[in-house]
Design an enzyme around this catalytic site. Structure first.
Site, mmCIF file in Angstrom:
data_model
loop_
_atom_site.group_PDB
_atom_site.id
_atom_site.type_symbol
_atom_site.label_atom_id
_atom_site.label_comp_id
_atom_site.label_asym_id
_atom_site.label_seq_id
_atom_site.Cartn_x
_atom_site.Cartn_y
_atom_site.Cartn_z
ATOM 1 N N CYS A 133 -8.677 -3.176 13.276
ATOM 2 C CA CYS A 133 -7.456 -2.663 12.826
ATOM 3 C C CYS A 133 -7.394 -2.094 11.538
ATOM 4 C CB CYS A 133 -6.427 -4.214 12.841
ATOM 5 S SG CYS A 133 -4.869 -3.880 12.142
ATOM 6 N N CYS A 136 -4.562 -3.315 9.019
ATOM 7 C CA CYS A 136 -4.793 -4.605 8.532
ATOM 8 C C CYS A 136 -5.715 -4.734 7.457
ATOM 9 C CB CYS A 136 -5.122 -5.539 9.612
ATOM 10 S SG CYS A 136 -4.444 -5.716 11.219
ATOM 11 N N ASP A 137 -6.895 -3.721 7.570
ATOM 12 C CA ASP A 137 -8.046 -3.766 6.553
ATOM 13 C C ASP A 137 -8.144 -2.588 5.995
ATOM 14 O OD1 ASP A 137 -8.558 -6.544 7.400
ATOM 15 O OD2 ASP A 137 -9.524 -5.686 9.176
#
Length: 312
Positions: A133, A136-137
């Site tokens: 992701c 997300c990261d």
């Protein structure tokens, strides 16, 4: 703990939310069980440009809008995840780690989860430089070098997102051509011309290397000439497709390539191999992995349930 509801919907992506909305409007009082990934895979999508009525919206914002919409119908929503089922009984039985659920009607919209490379070294560096992701990261890799594996919409969308954060991106794709939409490919090619992105087509990752605490490089194998090249990276993003969330239905329903096979009862497009159980969204066997298709199939599943109730 035990709970009975005449109609249960599994899944909180576009299909599950849409099915809940339509069945609630028909006064069927559905119980929606969210699953572990609330909002579905769509919450990881950076920008959606093909949702009717919304030129550009993040997947998270879209799913938040859908959630707020279904809350208007006072739908019962439980944050839980089903781990096993028994469809040979009447009512059907659904097991979670916290509760036993029973229902007479079921709509399955459990979606999919990210596919892995299957390399032994992948397990070593999971959460140590490997991510599925970018949204997300991605912030962890500001001004660093990353690689993305894949050639579809998800892979190239993540590359576009990361291009505003990282220093350099390698895209590794096992085929010669991308399967993503042309408009996204054009954006990638622009960044390639400006040296922000480097492509390795007809290539796979042979090995992930590091110091056991964090990954430091990958070996890339060219499938044409078999040459292997090592490149140094700080992060690796996997975007190589998804696997259907059907483990809990193993040996219960007819599956095809691990996806639920529907339209078995020709009267109902979303019917499964067991009367009273319907399926919608990405969990269903087929090639149309689009949010709008998932939402549409959630609507069809709801209408099928309503008609099923009127005729049986």
């Amino acid at each position: 703990m035990f709970r009975y509801n005449k109609l249960i919907i599994l899944g909180s992506g576009p299909a599950g939310y849409t099915a809940a909305m339509y069945t609630a409007r028909a006064n069927l009082n559905p119980l929606l069980i969210t699953g572990n990934n609330i909002g579905g895979q769509l919450v990881n999508t950076i920008s959606i440009e093909n949702w009717p009525g919304e030129y550009s919206i993040s997947g998270y914002d879209l799913m938040d809008k859908l959630f707020k919409q279904i809350k208007q119908y006072k739908i019962s929503i439980i944050n839980d995840s089903i781990v096993n089922t028994n469809f040979k009984t009447n009512p059907f039985i659904l097991y979670s780690n916290n509760c036993i659920y029973k229902c007479d009607l079921l709509i399955i919209a459990t979606g999919t989860y990210p596919r892995r490379l299957g390399l032994p070294s992948e397990k070593i560096y999971e959460n140590k430089g490997i991510s599925t992701c970018a949204l997300c990261d991605g912030s962890f890799y500001k001004n660093k070098i990353v690689a993305i594996v894949g050639g579809g919409n998800t892979a190239l969308e993540e590359a576009l997102y990361l291009s505003n954060i990282v220093k350099k991106i390698y895209i590794i794709h096992r085929k010669d051509k991308f399967s993503a939409e042309p408009i996204i490919v054009d954006k990638i090619n622009f960044l390639v011309k400006n040296s922000k992105i480097i492509l390795y087509k007809n290539s796979i990752i042979q090995e992930i290397l590091g110091n056991y605490h964090i990954l430091t490089s990958i070996n890339i194998k060219n499938l044409i000439n078999q040459n292997v090249k090592n490149i140094n990276i700080d992060g690796l993003f996997l975007a190589i497709g998804h696997i259907a969330n059907t483990d809990m239905f193993n040996k219960q329903l007819v599956l095809k390539n691990n996806y639920i096979y529907t339209n078995i009862n020709k009267n109902y497009k979303t019917s499964t191999s067991i009367p009273g159980i319907f399926a919608a969204g990405d969990i269903v066997y087929g090639n149309y992995k689009q949010a709008i298709v998932a939402a549409g199939s959630g609507c069809i599943a709801a209408l099928d349930v309503i008609d099923y109730l009127n005729n049986y």
